[in-house]
Design a protein around this motif. Structure first.
Motif, PDB file in Angstrom:
ATOM      1  N   ASN A 207     -62.983  72.481  13.223  1.00 42.64           N
ATOM      2  CA  ASN A 207     -63.905  72.834  12.139  1.00 42.64           C
ATOM      3  C   ASN A 207     -65.279  72.230  12.379  1.00 42.64           C
ATOM      4  O   ASN A 207     -66.301  72.866  12.119  1.00 42.64           O
ATOM      5  CB  ASN A 207     -63.353  72.351  10.794  1.00 42.64           C
ATOM      6  N   ARG A 210     -67.034  74.315  14.721  1.00 34.99           N
ATOM      7  CA  ARG A 210     -67.514  75.570  14.146  1.00 34.99           C
ATOM      8  C   ARG A 210     -68.750  75.343  13.285  1.00 34.99           C
ATOM      9  O   ARG A 210     -69.702  76.121  13.330  1.00 34.99           O
ATOM     10  CB  ARG A 210     -66.403  76.214  13.314  1.00 34.99           C
ATOM     11  N   ASN A 213     -71.544  74.701  15.323  1.00 34.46           N
ATOM     12  CA  ASN A 213     -71.793  75.891  16.137  1.00 34.46           C
ATOM     13  C   ASN A 213     -71.922  75.534  17.622  1.00 34.46           C
ATOM     14  O   ASN A 213     -72.858  75.938  18.303  1.00 34.46           O
ATOM     15  CB  ASN A 213     -73.074  76.582  15.629  1.00 34.46           C
ATOM     16  N   GLU A 216     -68.972  77.096  23.834  1.00 36.76           N
ATOM     17  CA  GLU A 216     -67.600  76.959  24.360  1.00 36.76           C
ATOM     18  C   GLU A 216     -67.522  75.797  25.365  1.00 36.76           C
ATOM     19  O   GLU A 216     -66.558  75.043  25.386  1.00 36.76           O
ATOM     20  CB  GLU A 216     -67.173  78.283  25.013  1.00 36.76           C
TER      21      GLU A 216
ATOM     22  N   LEU B  62     -66.108  78.749   6.733  1.00 35.00           N
ATOM     23  CA  LEU B  62     -64.924  78.454   7.548  1.00 35.00           C
ATOM     24  C   LEU B  62     -63.811  79.455   7.264  1.00 35.00           C
ATOM     25  O   LEU B  62     -62.966  79.709   8.114  1.00 35.00           O
ATOM     26  CB  LEU B  62     -64.430  77.032   7.276  1.00 35.00           C
ATOM     27  N   GLY B  79     -70.204  83.275   8.686  1.00 32.78           N
ATOM     28  CA  GLY B  79     -69.407  82.284   9.409  1.00 32.78           C
ATOM     29  C   GLY B  79     -70.027  80.919   9.242  1.00 32.78           C
ATOM     30  O   GLY B  79     -71.078  80.787   8.623  1.00 32.78           O
TER      31      GLY B  79
END
Lengths: 307, 278
Positions: A207, A210, A213, A216, B62, B79
């Motif tokens: 989280n 995410r 942001n 990868e 989330l 997002g």
């Protein structure tokens, strides 16, 4: 000041003449303090003899028990199993020249161990190169996990030695076949542990990735890899342990220079002393490998990951 | 347009959230409508399981709502992103990075890349380091910058979490029970620090809490949620206490006690059946 007052009875017992002076002039008591303190402190922290006793005595007793049993077996079998003393004498001669080389079938114990370690390193290294990335992929993608789990479940319980004939057939040589066997036996723990590690990366960390942001690449290097590292190192440790077990058996079958072959060769020569020495050497090398990898693993394990 | 933005910075319309469980669909939130103005401090309060964290996760992006829409600064929330920074309940710092590196990770992503659409140039390493140091200084953690999370106390970890969120200069700061795991004294200290930081940065804040005093002390608006399943907003209380607020002075202020009573009344009289339901 307070400490000086509390100390005075103790000091009084060591030097009764000094105490009246302290009561009159506390300043002198403070100055006088450094002298008696070591005398008082020394008996308070005695050397931890009991700890040392517990650390040394049980292992020594354990070794003594082993040697005692061995001597007993040696006596009852009328020395067909050599006695500890004879074996020790033989070990001294062997270790006085571990790196001699008299042709391919007669080399020092040092060479035998090094050749075995080289095979383990090669097979194990190849397994790490293939197994760890494979573990990452299987852990990260549900599809791959479902695809490969049945294969792993089917092939993992197979004794690595069963793969030896396949290796001999494909690689047409004893040495690559032994390396192949090591590869097969060490790849499973690494794949499985890495995959489990990836699946157990806390959702909170993902989280964070995410919300921040992260790319990868950053996710892999800053979150996945450090989080998986302890699991991966457990896999590596299991793999090295198994590899060291298997190499002895593989070398017995394939021949060449190596500690496993040495055991088999000495059996053919009926030199039991050397076999016992080889057993100790194999045990010691395995112990060192295990210990080194535990050290590496603890260095890379962080508080939150441990529990 | 700008007026609309200041009064309806975050707009939540008819949001419904249903989770698929083994026992069939579970409706966590139903018919949630809420607007948050720019610079407003909103607290979400309710009993456990009333969906306050679900709502916060929806604003964070989330999770996605089953129905309804969430809009932030005139854009649909698609997002998660650094413009809506989250301070997680369990701090969620990466244990293998130092406090500095934990904060730097976010700063690097937001300011190190630049933004071609707005023409904001990317910042160099010295500038990024400066931002990180400033964020740590704001929460008073400059001396602990090179320590790992395992070496500092729970309160300090939570402060690093706040610094990480603030350093990204988010449009909205989302706090998920940020002080829930802390002892009462540390919690009070961090609440005061948060008040000062929010006053200085004029942040828009949405905070989940189950502490009545925390909600009244910090917020402009308290959103009280009914019990789940299918929780919704039961009542909204505007807190018109002057700022800066002082917890000692407020402790016996009639206005403060009035707000406190209103929230307690909602939680324990009107929504008291939580134990029976659970």
């Amino acid at each position: 000041m307070v400490s000086a007052v509390f100390h005075s009875p103790l000091e009084a017992s060591t030097s009764s003449t000094a105490s009246p002076a302290k009561l009159v002039a506390p300043a002198s008591a403070v100055r006088a303090q450094p002298d008696p303190v070591p005398a008082v402190r020394a008996p308070r922290t005695p050397y931890d003899w009991r700890g040392l006793w517990l650390a040394v005595l049980p292992p020594v007793l354990g070794l003594g028990l082993l040697v005692g049993l061995w001597a007993l077996v040696s006596i009852t079998t009328a020395s067909s199993i050599p006695s500890p003393v004879e074996t020790f004498k033989q070990a001294v001669t062997i270790f006085s020249d571990p790196f001699y080389s008299k042709g391919p079938n007669d080399q020092g114990v040092g060479w035998n161990v090094l050749f075995s370690l080289k095979r383990v390193a090669l097979g194990f290294g190849l397994a790490a190169v293939v197994g760890i990335p494979a573990g990452f992929m299987i852990g990260r993608f549900e599809f791959l996990s479902r695809m490969f789990n049945p294969l792993i479940s089917l092939l993992r319980p197979v004794s690595p030695l069963a793969w030896l004939p396949i290796g001999l057939l494909v690689f047409k040589g004893a040495n690559p076949a032994a390396i192949w066997t090591i590869f097969i036996c060490s790849i499973w723990p690494m794949i499985i542990n890495t995959a489990v590690g990836v699946q157990r990366v806390p959702q909170d960390y993902m989280n964070v990735a995410r919300v921040l942001n992260l790319s990868e690449w950053k996710i892999v290097t800053k979150i996945l890899f450090p989080a998986v590292l302890p699991y991966m190192l457990t896999g590596v440790r299991l793999a090295v342990g198994t590899a060291w077990l298997v190499i002895v058996a593989a070398e017995m079958l394939t021949g060449g220079v190596g500690i496993g072959f040495w055991v088999w060769d000495e059996w053919n020569n009926l030199n039991v002393k050397n076999i016992i020495i080889a057993i100790f050497v194999i045990g010691l090398v395995g112990l060192i490998l295990e210990y080194a990898l535990i050290k590496v693993a603890t260095a890379f394990t962080f508080e939150e990951v441990k529990n | 347009m700008s007026d609309n933005l200041t009064t309806k910075y975050i707009e939540i319309q008819g949001v419904e959230q249903t989770f698929k469980t083994k026992k069939g669909p579970f409706c966590a939130l139903q018919n949630v409508n809420l607007t948050v103005a720019k610079g407003e401090f909103v607290a979400l309060i309710g009993h456990s399981g009333c969906g306050k964290s679900t709502l916060l996760n929806l604003i964070a992006g989330l999770t996605h709502p089953t129905q309804g829409s969430l809009i932030c600064a005139n854009r649909e929330i698609a997002g998660p992103g650094p413009e809506r920074a989250v301070v997680f309940q369990n701090h969620s710092l990466l244990p293998w990075l130092t406090c500095f590196e934990n904060v730097y990770l976010g700063v690097e992503r937001v300011f190190g890349a630049g933004d071609k659409s707005t023409g904001v140039p990317s910042e160099n390493k010295a500038q990024l380091k400066e931002r990180t140091d400033a964020a740590l200084a704001m929460v008073g953690l400059t001396p602990a910058a090179q320590k790992r999370p395992g070496e500092i106390s729970g309160g300090m970890k939570q402060r690093v979490g706040i610094a990480r969120a603030l350093a990204m200069e988010p449009k909205v700061l989302l706090l998920d029970e940020p002080f829930g795991a802390l002892d009462a004294l540390t919690r009070a200290k961090l609440q005061d620090e948060l008040l000062a930081i929010v006053a200085a940065t004029h942040s828009t804040v949405v905070m989940v809490t189950h502490d009545v005093d925390e909600a009244v002390l910090l917020s402009d608006k308290i959103v009280m949620m009914t019990n789940g399943p299918a929780a919704t907003i039961g009542d909204i209380l505007s807190v018109d206490l002057p700022r800066p607020r002082n917890r000692v002075a407020l402790a016996d202020s009639p206005a403060y006690l009035g707000y406190r009573k209103a929230v307690i009344d909602f939680l324990y009289t009107r929504q008291a059946h939580v134990e029976k339901a659970a």
